[in-house]
Design an enzyme around this catalytic site. Sequence first.
Site, mmCIF file in Angstrom:
data_model
loop_
_atom_site.group_PDB
_atom_site.id
_atom_site.type_symbol
_atom_site.label_atom_id
_atom_site.label_comp_id
_atom_site.label_asym_id
_atom_site.label_seq_id
_atom_site.Cartn_x
_atom_site.Cartn_y
_atom_site.Cartn_z
ATOM 1 N N CYS A 134 0.846 -1.184 0.000
ATOM 2 C CA CYS A 134 0.000 0.000 0.000
ATOM 3 C C CYS A 134 0.883 1.235 0.000
ATOM 4 O O CYS A 134 2.067 1.168 0.312
ATOM 5 C CB CYS A 134 -0.913 0.034 1.221
ATOM 6 S SG CYS A 134 -1.919 -1.440 1.475
ATOM 7 N N ARG A 148 -4.769 7.050 0.381
ATOM 8 C CA ARG A 148 -3.891 5.914 0.114
ATOM 9 C C ARG A 148 -4.375 5.092 -1.065
ATOM 10 O O ARG A 148 -5.529 5.166 -1.484
ATOM 11 C CB ARG A 148 -3.825 5.042 1.355
ATOM 12 C CG ARG A 148 -5.171 4.510 1.856
ATOM 13 C CD ARG A 148 -5.530 3.086 1.456
ATOM 14 N NE ARG A 148 -4.597 2.118 1.929
ATOM 15 C CZ ARG A 148 -4.622 1.585 3.164
ATOM 16 N NH1 ARG A 148 -5.596 1.928 4.014
ATOM 17 N NH2 ARG A 148 -3.748 0.673 3.525
ATOM 18 N N ASN A 194 0.266 -2.740 5.255
ATOM 19 C CA ASN A 194 0.856 -4.061 5.453
ATOM 20 C C ASN A 194 2.315 -3.956 5.893
ATOM 21 O O ASN A 194 3.096 -3.179 5.339
ATOM 22 C CB ASN A 194 0.745 -4.860 4.146
ATOM 23 C CG ASN A 194 0.865 -6.344 4.373
ATOM 24 O OD1 ASN A 194 0.514 -6.857 5.434
ATOM 25 N ND2 ASN A 194 1.342 -7.072 3.369
#
Length: 331
Positions: free
Chosen positions: A2, A16, A79
């Site tokens: 991400c 994002r 993540n």
Amino acid sequence: MCTSIILHQRGGYFGRNLDLEYSFGEQIVITPRRFPLNFHRLSPLENHFAMIGMANVTDHYPLYAEAINEKGLYMAGLNFPGNAHYETDVPDNFYAVTPWELIPWILGTCENLVQAREKLFRFRPLAIPFSSFRPEPVTLPLAPLHWHLADRTGALVLETTQNGISIYDDPVGVLTNNPPFPFHQLNLCHYQGLSSQTVQNRLAPGLLLKKSSQGMGAIGLPGDSSSVSRYVKAAFHKLNSAVCGDEISQVTQFFHLLDAVSMIRGSVITEEGRSGITTYSCCISAEKGIYYYKTYENSRIRAARMDTENPDAKELIYFPLHPDQDIRFLN
């Protein structure tokens, strides 16, 4: 995988890319002030700040990937496999909060980064996965995460590793994935020669060398989808982004920044043989409380306002995504 980006113009635009090889049941969710938020080790929040973001809702609980509250505080989980560490036993003098409770807890109780930092100094991540209360319970595995926080004044990165809790000031306003955050800031030093300006002949100023193209000042900018390269590329584009005028111009520019580090189907194949994509991109206007988003399959930007709904309601408010491409024909 991400990428989260922070812009501080006009009160702040935060958002994002969520890069994943599958859907997690995501939808836009507003948690109003009087929706009860329950926690494993903390007292329930019967009253709290309202928030809006992208979440999976299981057993009527909003599992946010990212959100912003009514005060303009943003928080996103990204993540962080192999580095994220959660604790099975947390001392009583700390706030013991599971990773999936962290965003509602912080956004529900903090107005700004100062308050969030104070709470996070006394926080410890509790290693308890989310379990539903259905007749046939479903347990969701703990996601290995680190977190990006921002308000109109700045940005922070929170990481929970074997070394403990680390809270970093983020002067760049970008977060991706592994390695830990200090590496990304150190690595950025290697790219100080990049420029958005016309390339200058520093190799041999006395030698006539023609410029064959625009954009040569950024030769050496990484182009792959690894988290290290995405960090550098996102930082370059963000730090050189031209300041736009009105709200729509700012939002449009923000999505272009996210597009520069998005993942195209087929360009990244996981070890399981799946194709990673940017499942959705979002931009949140902190000043207006508007959540803008688009998906991989539908590039039309859609939006939901937090203030058009009842902020004192007791039930979650849902906005399903529109998965199909929306093409407007001209004839």
